[in-house]
Design a protein around this motif. Structure first.
Motif, mmCIF file in Angstrom:
data_model
loop_
_atom_site.group_PDB
_atom_site.id
_atom_site.type_symbol
_atom_site.label_atom_id
_atom_site.label_comp_id
_atom_site.label_asym_id
_atom_site.label_seq_id
_atom_site.Cartn_x
_atom_site.Cartn_y
_atom_site.Cartn_z
ATOM 1 N N LYS A 276 -3.757 4.415 4.106
ATOM 2 C CA LYS A 276 -2.923 3.752 4.544
ATOM 3 C C LYS A 276 -1.360 3.795 4.624
ATOM 4 O O LYS A 276 -0.919 5.081 3.006
ATOM 5 C CB LYS A 276 -2.684 2.241 3.731
ATOM 6 C CG LYS A 276 -1.726 1.411 3.304
ATOM 7 C CD LYS A 276 -0.913 -0.253 2.332
ATOM 8 C CE LYS A 276 -1.415 0.630 1.126
ATOM 9 N NZ LYS A 276 -1.657 -0.226 -0.471
ATOM 10 N N ASP B 298 2.397 2.794 4.007
ATOM 11 C CA ASP B 298 3.053 1.356 3.964
ATOM 12 C C ASP B 298 4.136 1.239 5.020
ATOM 13 O O ASP B 298 5.038 0.407 4.689
ATOM 14 C CB ASP B 298 3.384 1.330 1.917
ATOM 15 C CG ASP B 298 2.014 1.400 1.420
ATOM 16 O OD1 ASP B 298 1.555 0.383 1.522
ATOM 17 O OD2 ASP B 298 2.334 1.372 0.588
ATOM 18 N N PHE C 203 -6.954 -0.326 2.489
ATOM 19 C CA PHE C 203 -5.382 -0.669 1.841
ATOM 20 C C PHE C 203 -5.516 -0.533 0.666
ATOM 21 O O PHE C 203 -4.390 -0.625 -0.218
ATOM 22 C CB PHE C 203 -5.296 -2.183 2.286
ATOM 23 C CG PHE C 203 -4.040 -3.193 1.728
ATOM 24 C CD1 PHE C 203 -3.408 -3.361 2.421
ATOM 25 C CD2 PHE C 203 -4.334 -3.916 0.860
ATOM 26 C CE1 PHE C 203 -2.025 -3.280 2.400
ATOM 27 C CE2 PHE C 203 -2.800 -4.840 0.383
ATOM 28 C CZ PHE C 203 -2.158 -4.199 1.231
ATOM 29 N N ILE D 46 -3.255 -7.822 6.164
ATOM 30 C CA ILE D 46 -3.808 -6.383 5.747
ATOM 31 C C ILE D 46 -4.391 -6.823 7.612
ATOM 32 O O ILE D 46 -3.603 -5.787 8.377
ATOM 33 C CB ILE D 46 -5.460 -7.005 5.597
ATOM 34 C CG1 ILE D 46 -5.073 -6.292 3.515
ATOM 35 C CG2 ILE D 46 -6.247 -5.844 6.247
ATOM 36 C CD1 ILE D 46 -6.535 -5.975 3.366
#
Length: 804
Positions: A121, A123, A518, A537
């Motif tokens: 992931k 961010d 995630f 998601i």
């Protein structure tokens, strides 16, 4: 009038042949050279046999799938024990092998340990990124590799079943070929000349055992095995049939003549394949050998007649003329019925069988012309046969066999009918025990390494045969709706619970992998997002697909987002088992996906082949009925007697029923290869029937319509030729049992058994039926004047050919 025309026609043929024999031989040589020039157009098929017509609904569904997602059978897989490959030296050699394979232009991509990507992931960009699972700077560290092996097997559920079997510790790598070369010669060149050498080099360097499979690999090695057997069959059939021919006639020169005829026939058979631009398939590969098997009986029949004539009057020219005028039409009719038996495959609406039927029937008639031209010309150059060459006409075993046959017909009618009735009952019971099998793998050579690898993958990963489920959501971007994903997940759970199918993969797996990413790679979160999680998601997934050059979704969702696929693999199963699997899936699909909102299709090559087998069975039964009808019509035309239709067909249908019953008892299933047995055997067996009835009618005329005397004189006259030709056919087809292919073995063995039954029924049951049905007509003519005299009794005194 017809009789006069018949005599004069064959007299004309005999005169033309023998007076122009050098020109005839030259024409044959020129035509053979021409056919040789057509060999350059011969190609081996690069696709699996499609047993369904193009307009069949299942074929249409499969074609639609290919348009959306491309060729599904483009995967080649390697497997090895993880304990072997995750060692620094072996790991390095493995990566080098995969890297060298990946460089080839035929390869679209590679998924191996070195290429495994972890989903991470980001961010700040609200996206997922793919990062290498293996740090290339640490691959020399044994402890590091051992830890990564542990992580792969325990923390990467997305790759389970795709790249590893958690229970056994077997890991595998995947090669994706470019989809546009899967059905082209480039696939064969890549597998044989690039892939296999790379594998062998790795094996020799590391002493590690690799298992290799996947449809492109299987198809290539299977095709190679088929090609290698063409030469084996031609050589074996030539050897066996020539040895039998020599055993019968004890003449080296005559045997060489027969070999010369069939070898030219074999050359023509390849030429016709090229001329018609037909590919060599598992069926057309048998054509050259069939020409040998069918051609030798022609040589036997004509040679036997020539020997009978020369023994009777000792005049070579008269003997050759009488051979043609007496049996020319009979030989034509028997070859025609054989050709018709194969030609009935044309009505099956199946390209594979249509091409087989066309090329075989053309070659049979071409072989008839070749035999009729060469054999008389050959004997015209040779001196009269010596007494030792004529001994076969009264050889002890043949005389004793004929006596036994005549004894059965004369004194044991009740026994003959009782045995026939018993065979009918036993055959009918056996037919009900027969099973249908339509697996692509059914007839592949079981003793080969690549087939052993197939069994390995069935054990470890539940098979290599691709099965696809395509889901049409009927709206753009409908696939990514969470409700659709949950329905797909439930369907995948149903698939996973079916023992015959492997763990499936689809967009659902990628979404689960995304959720795991995630939550920072925690395998406990490998699941679909709930209604709250999907809001934050799914944007990550969408951004990932936009930013990635190699969109991971494109293999499982089409560009519009309307269509999705669920891919699984199937182990080899019977047609009945596959039907049960399909029923289970269809029931679940009907409950999960309402037809007004979704269209769900189950497809894939494995399923298509299964359905094709059932379709083929129906079509071949129709073609066999058509062959029986044509044969009956031909017999009525020739003999103008409805009674003779019944008399002729019973001895030829009984062997088919007995063989079908035998298949049921010993467990040989109905499949494409064994279905062919009945049409081939019927077409060959009925030749003896026509020869017998033709000679019988001649004997009736000669014996003043005394039926009983004519029946037995026919057996004495034709019994030896029927015995000889049947034995050659029986042993000729038995050569196919040398094959590594189960279907070819079954074809050869079953045709041989059927022809053996056919020889006995034509020699014993047929004359018994003639006697029984005509007892009330003793000393009367029970057949009208025929349309065509198949055999001629009288000689035309002006027809004797003067040889130059």
């Amino acid at each position: 009038m017809t009789k006069w025309l018949n005599i004069n026609f064959w007299n004309f043929v005999a005169r033309t042949l023998l007076r122009n024999r050098h020109w005839v031989l030259l024409l044959i040589a020129l035509f053979t050279i021409f056919m040789g020039t057509q060999w350059k157009y011969i190609r081996f098929t690069q696709t699996e046999a499609n047993l369904l017509p193009n307009d069949h609904k299942d074929n249409i569904a499969y074609t639609d799938f290919l348009k959306k997602f491309g060729e599904e059978g483009n995967v080649i897989i390697f497997a090895v024990k993880s304990s072997d490959v995750f060692k620094p030296t072996t790991f390095k050699a493995w990566n080098n092998m995969m890297a060298s394979i990946a460089k080839n232009k035929e390869v679209e991509g590679v998924l191996s340990f070195n290429e495994i990507q972890n989903l991470v992931k980001n961010d700040s960009l609200q996206t997922f990124q793919l990062k290498p699972f293996i740090d290339q700077n640490k691959v020399a560290d044994a402890a590091y590799l051992d830890s990564k092996k542990h992580d792969l097997l325990n923390k990467m559920p997305f790759y389970e079943s795709l790249l590893f079997n958690k229970k056994s510790g077997v890991v595998r790598s995947v090669i994706y070929l470019k989809k546009d070369i899967v059905n082209k010669p480039e696939r064969k060149e890549f597998v044989l000349n690039k892939l296999i050498p790379a594998i062998e080099e790795f094996k020799n360097a590391t002493k590690t055992d690799i298992k290799v499979s996947g449809m492109p690999y299987i198809r290539t090695l299977n095709a190679k095995a088929i090609i290698s057997e063409i030469g084996l069959f031609i050589g074996a059939t030539l050897l066996v049939t020539s040895l039998i021919f020599y055993f019968f006639f004890r003449s080296f020169r005559t045997t060489m003549m027969a070999l010369f005829v069939v070898m030219i026939g074999v050359m023509w058979s390849f030429g016709f394949l090229g001329l018609l631009r037909y590919e060599i398939t598992v069926l057309t590969a048998l054509v050259p050998s069939l020409i040998v098997i069918i051609g030798i009986p022609n040589c036997i029949f004509l040679t036997n007649k020539y020997h009978q004539e020369t023994r009777a009057h000792g005049n070579r020219a008269k003997g050759l003329q009488r051979v043609l005028t007496k049996v020319g039409t009979a030989t034509f009719i028997t070859n025609l019925t054989t050709a018709v038996g194969f030609a009935t495959f044309i009505v099956t609406n199946n390209k594979l069988l249509q091409e087989f039927g066309i090329v075989t029937s053309i070659n049979i008639m071409a072989l008839f012309v070749l035999s009729l031209f060469i054999i008389p010309i050959f004997f015209s150059f040779m001196p009269l046969p010596k007494e030792k060459h004529l001994e076969h006409l009264e050889r002890g075993y043949l005389v004793n066999f004929n006596k036994w046959v005549i004894n059965q017909v004369k004194f044991h009618n009740v026994r003959v009918y009782a045995v026939s009735l018993a065979l009918i009952i036993i055959g009918i019971i056996g037919v009900y025990k027969m099973k249908i099998s339509g697996s692509i793998l059914e007839d592949m050579p079981k003793s080969t390494d690549f087939f052993e690898d197939i069994r390995f993958f069935e054990k470890e990963f539940k098979g290599v045969l691709p099965v696809e489920i395509m889901i049409d959501t009927k709206r753009k971007k409908g696939v990514m709706k969470i409700s659709t994903l949950k329905k797909m997940e439930e369907l995948q759970e149903e698939i996973e619970a079916i023992p015959e199918l492997s763990k499936p993969i689809s967009i659902v797996n990628l979404v689960k992998f995304s959720k795991q990413a995630f939550y920072n790679g925690n395998p406990a979160f490998y699941d679909l997002p709930n209604s709250q999680e999907q809001a934050f998601i799914l944007p990550f997934i969408k951004n990932s697909s936009k930013n990635s050059k190699n969109n991971p979704l494109k293999s499982y969702v089409d560009s519009t987002g309307q269509y999705a696929r669920i891919s699984t693999f199937m182990r080899e199963v019977s047609t009945d088992e596959m039907n049960k699997v399909e029923e289970k899936l269809q029931d679940r699909i009907n409950k999960l996906f309402p037809k007004e909102r979704f269209t769900v299709t189950i497809t894939g090559k494995a399923l298509l082949f299964q359905k094709g087998t059932s379709y083929l069975l129906d079509n071949l039964i129709e073609s066999l009925i058509f062959a029986v009808f044509l044969t009956g019509a031909l017999i009525f035309f020739l003999f103008r007697s409805a009674k003779m239709i019944f008399v002729a067909l019973i001895p030829n249908l009984l062997p088919l029923l007995a063989t079908a019953g035998l298949m049921g008892y010993i467990g040989i299933p109905i499949k494409p290869s064994t279905i062919l047995v009945f049409g081939i055997a019927f077409g060959l067996s009925v030749d003896d029937t026509i020869r017998y009835l033709a000679q019988y009618r001649q004997e009736l005329v000669r014996n003043n319509w005394k039926i009983k005397k004519s029946v037995f004189s026919t057996l004495e006259e034709e019994g030896s030729s029927m015995f000889y030709t049947s034995i050659v056919l029986l042993f000729g087809f038995s050569v196919f049992t040398l094959s590594d292919f189960g279907g070819t073995v079954a074809l050869g063995g079953l045709v041989s058994i059927t022809l053996l039954f056919g020889m006995l029924t034509n020699l014993i049951l047929l004359p018994s039926l003639v006697l029984s049905l005509n007892r009330s007509l003793a000393n009367e003519q029970e057949m009208k004047e025929p349309r065509i005299d198949i055999l001629e009794n009288d000689d035309d005194p002006d027809a004797v050919v003067e040889e130059k």
